[in-house]
Design an enzyme around this catalytic site. Structure first.
Site, PDB file in Angstrom:
ATOM      1  N   TRP A  25      -7.090   7.266  22.846  1.00 10.56           N
ATOM      2  CA  TRP A  25      -6.828   6.838  21.460  1.00 10.56           C
ATOM      3  C   TRP A  25      -7.378   7.835  20.440  1.00 10.56           C
ATOM      4  CZ3 TRP A  25      -9.416   4.098  25.155  1.00 10.56           C
ATOM      5  CH2 TRP A  25     -10.804   4.106  25.073  1.00 10.56           C
ATOM      6  N   GLU A  38      -8.889  -0.479  18.904  1.00  8.99           N
ATOM      7  CA  GLU A  38     -10.108  -1.193  18.482  1.00  8.99           C
ATOM      8  C   GLU A  38     -10.093  -2.641  18.956  1.00  8.99           C
ATOM      9  OE1 GLU A  38     -12.850   0.171  17.514  1.00  8.99           O
ATOM     10  OE2 GLU A  38     -11.904   2.135  17.396  1.00  8.99           O
ATOM     11  N   TYR A 118     -16.779  -5.886  11.975  1.00  3.23           N
ATOM     12  CA  TYR A 118     -16.961  -4.630  12.705  1.00  3.23           C
ATOM     13  C   TYR A 118     -15.635  -3.888  12.842  1.00  3.23           C
ATOM     14  CZ  TYR A 118     -17.219  -1.497  16.627  1.00  3.23           C
ATOM     15  OH  TYR A 118     -17.098  -0.393  17.413  1.00  3.23           O
ATOM     16  N   ASP A 136     -21.871  -2.582  15.216  1.00  6.12           N
ATOM     17  CA  ASP A 136     -21.853  -3.412  16.423  1.00  6.12           C
ATOM     18  C   ASP A 136     -23.201  -3.264  17.133  1.00  6.12           C
ATOM     19  OD1 ASP A 136     -21.805  -0.925  17.546  1.00  6.12           O
ATOM     20  OD2 ASP A 136     -20.185  -1.363  18.957  1.00  6.12           O
ATOM     21  N   GLU A 179     -16.918   6.944  14.734  1.00  2.00           N
ATOM     22  CA  GLU A 179     -16.812   7.078  16.190  1.00  2.00           C
ATOM     23  C   GLU A 179     -18.015   7.799  16.784  1.00  2.00           C
ATOM     24  OE1 GLU A 179     -12.982   6.798  18.395  1.00  2.00           O
ATOM     25  OE2 GLU A 179     -12.412   8.161  16.787  1.00  2.00           O
ATOM     26  N   CYS A 189     -27.648   6.989  23.794  1.00  2.00           N
ATOM     27  CA  CYS A 189     -28.608   5.920  23.503  1.00  2.00           C
ATOM     28  C   CYS A 189     -28.052   4.652  24.164  1.00  2.00           C
ATOM     29  CB  CYS A 189     -28.726   5.776  21.987  1.00  2.00           C
ATOM     30  SG  CYS A 189     -30.272   5.069  21.426  1.00  2.00           S
ATOM     31  N   CYS A 200     -29.882  14.066  23.016  1.00  2.00           N
ATOM     32  CA  CYS A 200     -29.642  13.391  21.740  1.00  2.00           C
ATOM     33  C   CYS A 200     -29.838  14.320  20.547  1.00  2.00           C
ATOM     34  CB  CYS A 200     -30.575  12.191  21.594  1.00  2.00           C
ATOM     35  SG  CYS A 200     -30.255  11.257  20.072  1.00  2.00           S
ATOM     36  N   CYS A 206     -35.893  10.960  15.604  1.00  2.00           N
ATOM     37  CA  CYS A 206     -35.874   9.544  15.981  1.00  2.00           C
ATOM     38  C   CYS A 206     -37.321   9.033  16.075  1.00  2.00           C
ATOM     39  CB  CYS A 206     -35.161   9.384  17.323  1.00  2.00           C
ATOM     40  SG  CYS A 206     -35.221   7.709  17.976  1.00  2.00           S
TER      41      CYS A 206
END
Ligand code: ADE
Length: 329
Positions: A25, A38, A118, A136, A179, A189, A200, A206
């Site tokens: 997609w 979605e 969402y 989400d 996205e 994560c 990451c 973080c």
């Protein structure tokens, strides 16, 4: 914009450009393709969606095609993905779009059947280029870690706070940003087990990672136990055909086909030829099923009788009954 986000957004976008998965997609992005993907991706793993998305788009390439399709054919195309109300809603959304055209703002998107906050945020940012957040569980997890925030992420107020933070942080590449957040939550994560902080883009900023507290976050409300249902499933065979019934129009797996299903005891139909147990876990319910293959002398009129081939081609049978399909030959 918040200082952390000022640094975090470009790092994330750069990481996404290099590391994003090649998903079907992501190849063409029309409003319709984003809507379909979605809705399919709600509560369903990317791996399970990949092939089904391609097949679905081939079978129903436009809102007009989906609007004109038979609901049974749409449910069949959705077979195994679960949460079948999504398929019915998608068809209703296509009908509306075929009549009224595509929505152009987030309110119009949110008003489509099957689209919650969402999904409205995801579609608006990916398909319409709008700075609309999509929060989400994945996004809650990555942000709670980025900020080492111990707020309960199951509280609507926490979600609202993160939504506001993201709205202010949106870059012009709205779809990529949306996205990229999902992608970070999906492949770095990760939801179960230790995050892969070595890969990451946010490892240097973080706060949870810097404090070595990634695995204590996010803070969630304890889950309610699932209701356990003991059930009997009768695979009734008569002259090469099998009995099917439609589930009630409301509730779990509403309106889908199943083998005769009994909560509690099963009436006597005939000699049991084979027997096996199977468990199926839904979000809030667990079915513990005892299945029986029974040869019956005459087709009982309260059921629809279908051949193995018809069951495979026409009737959408939920995955919950997969274990008993081995008897259908
Ligand atoms: N989950 C929900 N939407 C997604 C998307 N567009 N890409 C990957 N995973 C997703």
């Amino acid at each position: 914009m918040d200082e952390v986000m000022k640094t975090a957004v470009p790092l994330l976008l750069e990481w996404y450009r290099v590391c994003k998965r090649d998903l079907p997609w992501r190849k063409q992005r029309t409003f319709y393709s984003v809507l379909v993907s979605e809705l399919m991706l709600q509560q369903t793993r990317v791996e399970a969606v990949k092939e089904r998305y391609v097949a679905f788009m081939r079978q129903f390439p436009s809102p007009a095609a989906l609007a004109a399709a038979d609901e049974d054919a749409v449910l069949k195309a959705w077979e195994g993905l679960g949460y079948y109300s999504r398929a019915r809603n998608l068809k209703k959304a296509a009908e509306r779009i075929a009549e009224e055209g595509y929505p152009t703002d987030v309110r119009g998107v949110r008003a489509l059947p099957g689209v919650g906050d969402y999904t409205a945020g995801a579609i608006s940012s990916i398909a319409l280029g709008l700075a609309e957040p999509a929060v989400d569980g994945n996004v809650l997890r990555i942000l709670s870690r980025l900020y080492a925030d111990k707020s309960n992420v199951d509280e609507p107020a926490t979600k609202a706070r993160y939504a506001a933070l993201l709205r202010a942080a949106y870059p012009k590449e709205t779809g990529d940003f949306c996205e990229a957040l999902m992608e970070l939550g999906a492949i770095v994560c990760v939801p179960n087990g230790a995050p892969l902080c070595g890969g990451c883009p946010w490892a240097g900023l973080c706060r949870a990672h810097l404090a070595n507290s990634e695995e204590d976050l996010p803070v969630r409300a304890p889950k309610k136990a699932r209701r356990v249902v003991e059930a009997r499933v009768a695979v009734l065979r008569c002259g090469g055909k099998y009995a099917l019934e439609k589930r009630p129009a409301k509730g779990l797996l509403a309106g889908l086909w199943q083998f005769p299903f009994f909560e509690g005891e099963m009436p006597f139909f005939g000699e049991t030829v084979a027997q096996k147990r199977a468990v199926h876990i839904f979000t809030h319910v667990e079915w513990r099923m005892e299945g029986r293959l029974v040869e019956v002398a005459a087709p009982l009129p309260q059921y629809v009788w279908a051949s193995a081939d018809e069951i495979r081609r026409i009737y959408a049978l939920p995955s919950a009954f997969k274990a008993f399909m081995q008897w259908v030959i």
